[in-house]
Write an enzyme that holds these catalytic residues in place. Structure first.
Site, PDB file in Angstrom:
ATOM      1  N   HIS A 369      11.753 -23.789   5.323  1.00 42.13           N
ATOM      2  CA  HIS A 369      10.687 -23.433   4.658  1.00 42.13           C
ATOM      3  C   HIS A 369      10.111 -23.582   4.183  1.00 42.13           C
ATOM      4  O   HIS A 369       8.239 -23.206   2.987  1.00 42.13           O
ATOM      5  CB  HIS A 369      10.740 -21.392   4.464  1.00 42.13           C
ATOM      6  N   LYS A 560      -1.505 -12.884  -1.168  1.00 44.40           N
ATOM      7  CA  LYS A 560      -0.570 -14.389  -0.817  1.00 44.40           C
ATOM      8  C   LYS A 560      -0.571 -14.177  -2.095  1.00 44.40           C
ATOM      9  O   LYS A 560      -0.565 -13.713  -3.787  1.00 44.40           O
ATOM     10  CB  LYS A 560      -0.720 -15.267  -0.555  1.00 44.40           C
ATOM     11  N   ARG A 561       0.961 -14.374  -2.348  1.00 45.33           N
ATOM     12  CA  ARG A 561       1.810 -14.592  -3.918  1.00 45.33           C
ATOM     13  C   ARG A 561       1.417 -15.602  -4.605  1.00 45.33           C
ATOM     14  O   ARG A 561      -0.028 -16.515  -4.484  1.00 45.33           O
ATOM     15  CB  ARG A 561       3.260 -15.326  -3.584  1.00 45.33           C
ATOM     16  N   LYS A 566      -0.920 -22.590  -4.235  1.00 42.30           N
ATOM     17  CA  LYS A 566      -1.905 -21.914  -3.453  1.00 42.30           C
ATOM     18  C   LYS A 566      -3.223 -21.741  -4.256  1.00 42.30           C
ATOM     19  O   LYS A 566      -3.832 -21.533  -3.302  1.00 42.30           O
ATOM     20  CB  LYS A 566      -1.079 -20.250  -3.353  1.00 42.30           C
ATOM     21  N   THR A 668       1.942 -17.122   7.052  1.00 42.06           N
ATOM     22  CA  THR A 668       0.859 -16.725   8.036  1.00 42.06           C
ATOM     23  C   THR A 668      -0.362 -15.469   7.765  1.00 42.06           C
ATOM     24  O   THR A 668      -0.529 -14.946   8.751  1.00 42.06           O
ATOM     25  CB  THR A 668       2.282 -15.584   8.279  1.00 42.06           C
ATOM     26  N   LYS A 672      -3.111 -13.450   9.655  1.00 43.13           N
ATOM     27  CA  LYS A 672      -3.022 -12.158   9.902  1.00 43.13           C
ATOM     28  C   LYS A 672      -5.272 -11.665  10.020  1.00 43.13           C
ATOM     29  O   LYS A 672      -5.417 -10.774  10.533  1.00 43.13           O
ATOM     30  CB  LYS A 672      -2.661 -10.845   9.375  1.00 43.13           C
TER      31      LYS A 672
HETATM   32  C1  LIG Z   1       1.879 -12.101   5.939  1.00 39.46           C
HETATM   33  C2  LIG Z   1       3.026 -11.614   3.840  1.00 39.46           C
HETATM   34  C3  LIG Z   1       2.647 -12.712   2.816  1.00 39.46           C
HETATM   35  C4  LIG Z   1       2.416 -14.111   3.872  1.00 39.46           C
HETATM   36  O1  LIG Z   1       1.011 -14.771   3.371  1.00 39.46           O
HETATM   37  P1  LIG Z   1       0.680 -16.251   3.621  1.00 39.46           P
HETATM   38  O2  LIG Z   1      -1.170 -16.075   3.228  1.00 39.46           O
HETATM   39  O3  LIG Z   1       1.245 -16.659   4.333  1.00 39.46           O
HETATM   40  O4  LIG Z   1       1.564 -16.746   1.737  1.00 39.46           O
HETATM   41  C5  LIG Z   1       3.029 -12.284   1.873  1.00 39.46           C
HETATM   42  N1  LIG Z   1       3.303 -11.385   1.533  1.00 39.46           N
HETATM   43  C6  LIG Z   1       3.096  -9.830   2.376  1.00 39.46           C
HETATM   44  C7  LIG Z   1       2.973  -8.263   2.279  1.00 39.46           C
HETATM   45  C8  LIG Z   1       2.258 -10.434   3.850  1.00 39.46           C
HETATM   46  O5  LIG Z   1       2.053  -9.399   4.771  1.00 39.46           O
END
Ligand SMILES: *Cc1c(COP(=O)(O)O)cnc(C)c1O
Length: 827
Positions: A369, A560-561, A566, A668, A672
């Protein structure tokens, strides 16, 4: 709503789904399971009632599914993961079963506020972010595709911490998600395995004179199973997720009790039960902590015992193990499983090494990953030896044989041996878990095309040469059940009204929306859905935070985190740039924007936490500046988790995917948001590249350095100062942040932010990408002014996201890695 609800097979087979029976069933459960009546029931009582009734409807199918796998001796896939970020379960299960609408109606008749009741449920937050959520999406797809798949992990008593914002700063609170009980799990007190730690290894000769090893004088913990049914969508298949909780060994107390030390005995019991107490909240740095290694071995050891017990019901030798068992390692976290299977086969079952190794490597596959060195797990040899002495010996043996092979193939290259060794000999010796995972697996996969290519060209180049074809790509996906159908019911309904609802199981059907992108009536309806979702979010932000968001403004989201790679900070540089443009030219025609941030910082990650404070301090100034007059607003939404994501994503216009090229393995969140009709502004990183290929470059905003550029710039000697000097706007922004414009109470507060960029080398190249990013944001604004064209682009994003269903990903794993087959769903 969805057509499968009308399928008579479902309704007839489960008579409880007819409304009067459902009502009766709910009232009975309320009375006899929850112990309340309709007059006194709270929202929480109704949640548990609804959950128990839904669960009852799963269990029959669940048992039939398990019996079916058993009867056919199906090859199973076991997904080993330290994290499962499941979120809430009630609505997901009802939608998958086809009962959601009926529940809403019947509960409304009972005077229950469904919206409040469904939100009572605590998120199951047993994961940090993308990696854990991927595991959850895969479980949904496995069940939906009628694949015999099991999730194995840890039942943390405390999941991901809850984030509160106090004075603009993150404060972590424990996530006591089991406080009121978990209606979805079945404790299996009888499914109990012993897990050993510490002790030492005794060598002896068996009756044939073969040297054998015995791991003795260990400290033991018991692993107890908790099972959660995982229903597929529109199928009778219900799979199982089995999570392990640590329990003290039954005889834990005897020694101390005999000595009369009751308190000490109970203390020791608590200590062993600490193993499954809490999730580590850091997803990007591998902390060499003893408890973490113990957690890893704990769940792997119990899971393997369980897998082998199931296998041995049908088989009296191990020859067919790889034909019946596929184990997927979600990152290196469970990779100690390779050494553990070898230990069982060689030490306990007395197989010859070569035979055991052949079976082991054909059983395991490993998903990588990340390429970031600080995230690659390596355990100090001394710690390893103390906790798992026999496993260290086995790893040495694996390594010796492996390096022999390497030496044969590439004689006279000691540097290569050093690079490929499972043991890092530099500094304090340590065990490289990624190398163990590669050597011990038959397939290794990256999670997006570019990530897999970079794996092959950089960190695992030696391995790719040594094992041609072992490293493959499986681009991540997300389940459209949760991330479109459940999160965005308005859009789901609009889509189904035009193309039916087969898309929920066959997401490529969304392509049939392509012609509708030019249909003015459809565009208007699509725009109305987006508008309604933005209004819904605006109401929620008002209610939760007292924040006023204008639904006419462009909703710009980065959720995101929080991590330097990022680049939330790059986003902020743009925010401050916009702020200055508005201040300097208040009469110009600025496109109103609401910039929404959400995300947790690892508790020990100084720069990430400071970024949260900066976001909030910038928000304070910008939101309260009368010159801005609401044309720019900034908000930090606390406690980003799966449920927050479901609420935010349908309301996004713009999706920020702006990591330094080469750092985000896949992402991911990007999928979404695009699937919900947000346009992406992003770098050519991770799955952004494949999203661009799918939606077309006219329907995405790509900017910045490519991964090759990044390498080139860094090699040539990157000078962030030069970019600062060359750009007046950038200089002004950095001056403001560094000199306390946003922190008058503490002018030096954000000096470390600016120092990171200008003095310490700006490792993630924010300044190099700044101008291109600002320019791309200008193009976003111009595009947004033409709402008709914007909606066309948004529709084309949705229409072309079929490839990013986790159903596609999981089928690819099933065909190319696991060799498992879709089963006929039980009737
Ligand atoms: C999908 C998801 C992530 C991943 O987000 P990225 O933008 O790909 O880092 C992190 N936290 C939650 C709660 C998510 O649903």
């Amino acid at each position: 709503m969805s057509s499968h609800i009308k399928k008579p097979a479902v309704a007839q087979k489960h008579p409880g789904s007819a409304a009067p029976e459902l009502k009766q069933s709910l009232v009975e459960h309320l009375t006899y399971v929850v112990g309340k009546d309709v007059l006194t029931a709270t929202d929480r009582d109704w949640f548990f009632t609804a959950a128990y009734v839904a669960r009852d409807r799963l269990t029959g199918r669940w048992m039939e599914t398990m019996q079916n796998y058993y009867a056919r001796d199906a090859k199973r896939v076991y997904y080993f993961s330290m994290e499962f970020l499941m979120g809430r379960t009630l609505v997901n299960n009802l939608l998958n079963l086809g009962f959601e609408q009926e529940y809403r109606e019947v509960l409304a008749e009972l005077g229950v506020n469904w919206d409040k009741v469904r939100k009572i449920e605590d998120d199951a937050g047993l994961g940090n972010g993308g990696l854990g959520r991927l595991a959850a999406c895969f479980l949904d797809s496995l069940a939906t595709l009628d694949l015999p798949g099991y999730g194995y992990g840890i039942r943390y008593e405390y999941g991901m911490f809850r984030q509160r914002i106090e004075n603009g700063r993150q404060v972590e609170h424990p996530d006591n998600w089991l406080r009121y009980g978990n209606p979805w799990e079945f404790p299996r007190a009888e499914v109990l395995y012993q897990v050993k730690f510490h002790g030492h290894v005794v060598k002896y000769s068996d009756e044939h004179g073969v040297e054998r090893s015995h791991w003795v004088a260990t400290d033991d913990v018991m692993a107890m199973a908790y099972d959660t049914p995982i229903p597929g969508y529109g199928t009778h298949t219900v799979n199982n997720m089995r999570l392990w909780a640590a329990k003290a060994t039954r005889d834990f107390d005897l020694r101390y009790f005999n000595e009369g030390n009751y308190i000490k005995a109970v203390e020791d019991k608590n200590e062993s039960e600490n193993l499954s107490k809490v999730l580590y909240p850091d997803d990007t740095t591998a902390m060499g902590r003893e408890l973490r290694l113990k957690q890893q071995y704990f769940f792997v050891c119990a899971s393997l015992q369980d897998v082998l017990r199931r296998y041995e019901k049908f088989h009296d030798d191990f020859d067919a193990l790889p034909d019946k068992v596929a184990i997927q390692l979600n990152d290196t976290h469970p990779s100690i499983a390779i050494a553990e299977l070898m230990r069982i086969l060689v030490d306990v079952r007395h197989l010859e090494w070569d035979k055991a190794w052949n079976l082991t490597t054909r059983t395991f596959a490993y998903t990588n990953h990340t390429l970031m060195p600080e995230a690659l797990e390596s355990w100090p040899v001394a710690m390893f030896e103390n906790i798992l002495p026999r496993h260290l010996q086995i790893i040495y043996e694996i390594n010796q044989r492996f390096l022999q092979d390497v030496m044969h193939r590439y004689p006279g290259d000691p540097a290569m041996l050093r690079r490929m060794s499972l043991i890092d000999e530099d500094g304090g010796k340590s065990v490289r878990m990624a190398h163990l995972a590669i050597v011990g697996s038959h397939k290794v996969n990256g999670v997006a095309r570019i990530h897999t290519e970079l794996m092959k060209q950089t960190i695992f180049a030696d391995f790719d040469r040594f094992y041609p074809g072992k490293i493959v790509n499986m681009t991540n996906g997300i389940t459209p059940r949760r991330w479109l159908n459940q999160a965005n019911p308005l859009l789901a309904e609009l889509i189904s009204s035009r193309i039916g609802d087969d898309w929920k199981k066959d997401l490529d059907q969304l392509k049939r929306l392509i012609p509708l992108a030019d249909d003015a009536a459809f565009r208007a309806e699509f725009a109305a859905v987006k508008r309604a979702n933005k209004e819904r979010l605006a109401r929620s932000l008002k209610h939760q935070l007292g924040f006023e968001a204008d639904p006419d403004s462009l909703f710009d989201m980065q959720i995101k985190r929080i991590h330097e790679y990022k680049r939330q900070l790059l986003n902020l540089l743009h925010v401050v740039t916009l702020y200055n443009r508005i201040r300097h030219d208040p009469d110009a025609d600025h496109v109103p924007r609401t910039v929404i941030f959400g995300g947790k910082a690892a508790p020990g990650y100084f720069m990430a936490k400071l970024t949260i404070k900066l976001i909030n301090d910038v928000a304070d100034i910008v939101n309260n500046d009368p010159h801005v007059a609401d044309r720019l607003k900034v908000v930090f939404v606390p406690n980003y988790d799966v449920s927050t994501a479901e609420e935010l994503i349908p309301a996004a216009d713009l999706s920020e995917q702006i990591s330094t090229a080469g750092t985000e393995a896949s992402g991911t969140g990007n999928m979404k948001l695009a699937m919900n009709g947000a346009l992406t502004i992003g770098t050519l990183d991770g799955a952004n590249i494949e999203i661009r290929d799918a939606v077309g470059e006219d329907n995405i905003f790509i900017f910045g350095l490519t991964a090759e550029d990044v390498t080139r710039v860094r090699t040539a000697g990157y000078r962030p100062w030069d970019y600062c000097q060359a750009n007046v706007e950038l200089r002004e922004v950095l001056d403001m942040i560094g000199s306390g414009y946003f922190s008058a109470d503490d002018p030096d507060r954000f000096k470390p932010v600016v120092d990171t960029l200008l003095r310490y080398g700006d490792y993630f190249l924010l300044l190099a990408d700044y101008a291109s990013y600002i320019d791309s944001q200008k193009q976003v604004e111009n595009a947004y002014r033409d709402q008709g064209q914007w909606m066309k682009k948004a529709i084309l994003n949705v229409a072309n996201m079929g490839r990013f269903s986790s159903d596609r990903t999981v089928m690819q794993y099933a065909d190319e890695i696991w060799d498992v087959r879709q089963m006929a769903s039980p009737e």
